[in-house]
Design a protein around this motif. Structure first.
Motif, PDB file in Angstrom:
ATOM      1  N   MET A   1       0.760  -1.127   0.050  1.00 32.85           N
ATOM      2  CA  MET A   1       0.202  -0.459   0.107  1.00 32.85           C
ATOM      3  C   MET A   1       1.410   1.379   0.094  1.00 32.85           C
ATOM      4  N   THR A   2       0.545   1.983  -0.921  1.00 39.73           N
ATOM      5  CA  THR A   2       1.565   3.623  -0.625  1.00 39.73           C
ATOM      6  C   THR A   2       0.468   4.226   0.437  1.00 39.73           C
ATOM      7  N   SER A   3       1.304   4.901   1.077  1.00 39.44           N
ATOM      8  CA  SER A   3       0.211   5.928   1.697  1.00 39.44           C
ATOM      9  C   SER A   3       0.247   7.164   2.186  1.00 39.44           C
ATOM     10  N   VAL A   4      -0.793   8.267   1.567  1.00 36.61           N
ATOM     11  CA  VAL A   4      -0.488   9.428   1.278  1.00 36.61           C
ATOM     12  C   VAL A   4      -1.037  10.777   2.777  1.00 36.61           C
ATOM     13  N   LEU A   5      -0.503  11.648   2.668  1.00 37.16           N
ATOM     14  CA  LEU A   5      -0.766  12.374   3.484  1.00 37.16           C
ATOM     15  C   LEU A   5      -1.315  13.600   2.694  1.00 37.16           C
ATOM     16  N   ILE A   6      -2.589  13.946   2.787  1.00 38.63           N
ATOM     17  CA  ILE A   6      -3.345  15.195   2.486  1.00 38.63           C
ATOM     18  C   ILE A   6      -2.932  16.684   3.148  1.00 38.63           C
ATOM     19  N   CYS A  46       3.189   9.736  11.113  1.00 44.65           N
ATOM     20  CA  CYS A  46       2.833   8.330  10.140  1.00 44.65           C
ATOM     21  C   CYS A  46       3.997   7.809   9.289  1.00 44.65           C
ATOM     22  N   ALA A  47       4.906   9.062   8.816  1.00 51.92           N
ATOM     23  CA  ALA A  47       6.068   8.592   7.863  1.00 51.92           C
ATOM     24  C   ALA A  47       5.337   7.829   6.407  1.00 51.92           C
ATOM     25  N   PRO A  48       4.601   8.845   5.600  1.00 51.04           N
ATOM     26  CA  PRO A  48       3.567   8.806   4.052  1.00 51.04           C
ATOM     27  C   PRO A  48       5.071   8.460   3.444  1.00 51.04           C
ATOM     28  N   ASP A  49       4.216   7.892   2.896  1.00 50.02           N
ATOM     29  CA  ASP A  49       5.464   7.652   1.118  1.00 50.02           C
ATOM     30  C   ASP A  49       5.284   8.648   0.175  1.00 50.02           C
ATOM     31  N   VAL A  50       3.790   9.404  -0.060  1.00 48.62           N
ATOM     32  CA  VAL A  50       3.361  10.288   0.031  1.00 48.62           C
ATOM     33  C   VAL A  50       3.128  11.631  -0.007  1.00 48.62           C
ATOM     34  N   VAL A  51       3.242  12.828  -0.076  1.00 44.41           N
ATOM     35  CA  VAL A  51       2.807  13.994   0.624  1.00 44.41           C
ATOM     36  C   VAL A  51       2.173  14.933  -0.162  1.00 44.41           C
ATOM     37  N   LEU A  52       0.794  15.085  -0.311  1.00 46.73           N
ATOM     38  CA  LEU A  52      -0.302  15.742  -1.389  1.00 46.73           C
ATOM     39  C   LEU A  52       0.165  17.205  -0.239  1.00 46.73           C
ATOM     40  N   MET A  53       1.142  18.487  -0.937  1.00 46.14           N
ATOM     41  CA  MET A  53       0.640  19.760   0.244  1.00 46.14           C
ATOM     42  C   MET A  53       0.394  21.120  -0.787  1.00 46.14           C
TER      43      MET A  53
END
Length: 227
Positions: A1-6, A46-53
Motif C-alpha cells: 500500500m502507498t500511504s498518502v498525507l493530504i 505516520c511516515a507517509p510515502d507521498v505528501v500532497l501539499m
C-alpha cells in the motif's frame, strides 16, 4: 500500500482528495492536515510515502513545511508533491529548489491525480521534463544562489557532470543512456551518486541545480564528454 498525507486548508479539496485515495486500490490515507504545522507533526508520526501539499498555507507555508518534513524524515524520505493553481509560479520554483518531487495543478482530473501519486511513489518524474525546464528557465536567472551549495560541482566526476547536464536538459534515463552509449542501469547509478553527493531530494531539484550552477544555461547546451 502507498500511504498518502493530504495537506490543504480548504476542507472540500482536502476531503475530495481523501475520498479519491480511499476509493483506490493500493492507496491509503495516512492523514489529513489543514496547516503546515499539522503536516510536519503528522508526517513525523505516520511516515507517509507521498505528501500532497498545498503550496500556499496559512501560517507555515507549504515550502517551509516541505523543508521540515524532508529534514526530519529518515530514508527513504517521503516524496512531496505541491498543489498549486498556476504552473508558472515563483512558489513552485522555490518548492522544486527545496526538494519537492513535483507539482500538480488543483484542476487536475481525478484519474490524473491518482496516476500521479502512483508514478511519484515509484520514483519517477511526476511532470513532463519540458514543463520542469520551462519553469526553471523562467525563474533561474532571478533566483538567489542555493544556500549552502558550492558555486562549483567539483565533487562530481566528469561523467557525473555529463549525466547532471542531461538531467537538467530534461532527458529521461533511457534518453541519457542512448546519448552517452551506456546502459540505463549505469545511468541510474550515476544519477543516484549525483543526488547523494549534492544532497538532493528529487530529480526536479537536480534540474534546478544544473541551471543554477551554470552547467546548463537558458537557451544553451554543452556536448557530453567521452569516458
Amino acid at each position: 500500500m502507498t500511504s498518502v498525507l493530504i495537506v490543504d486548508d480548504q476542507v472540500l479539496i482536502r476531503a475530495g482528495i481523501a475520498a479519491l485515495v480511499r476509493a483506490t486500490d493500493g492507496l491509503e490515507v495516512a492523514g489529513e492536515a489543514a496547516t503546515g504545522e499539522e503536516a510536519v507533526d503528522l508526517a513525523a508520526g505516520c511516515a507517509p510515502d507521498v505528501v500532497l501539499m498545498d503550496i500556499r498555507l496559512p501560517g507555515m507555508s507549504g515550502i517551509a513545511a516541505l523543508e521540515r518534513i524532508l529534514a526530519a524524515a529518515p530514508q527513504p524520505k517521503p516524496r512531496v508533491v505541491m498543489l498549486t493553481v498556476y504552473d508558472l509560479d515563483q512558489y513552485v520554483y522555490a518548492a522544486l529548489r527545496a526538494g519537492a518531487s513535483g507539482f500538480l495543478l488543483k484542476d487536475t482530473p481525478p484519474e490524473r491525480l491518482l496516476a500521479a501519486v502512483r508514478q511519484i511513489a515509484d520514483g519517477e518524474m511526476l511532470f513532463a521534463p519540458t514543463v520542469t525546464r520551462r519553469l526553471v528557465e523562467t525563474f533561474a536567472r532571478q533566483a538567489e544562489p542555493l544556500v549552502g551549495r558550492p558555486d562549483t560541482l567539483h565533487g562530481l566526476t566528469a561523467r557525473e557532470r555529463d549525466v547532471l547536464h542531461l538531467v537538467g536538459r530534461g532527458l529521461t534515463n533511457d534518453q541519457i543512456a542512448e546519448s552517452l552509449v551506456v546502459s540505463t542501469a549505469t545511468v541510474k547509478t550515476h544519477v543516484n551518486r549525483v543526488m547523494s553527493k549534492l544532497a538532493l531530494s528529487s530529480r526536479a531539484q537536480a534540474v534546478v541545480v544544473a541551471y543554477e550552477s551554470g552547467l546548463v544555461t537558458v537557451g544553451g547546451d554543452r556536448r557530453p564528454t567521452a569516458d
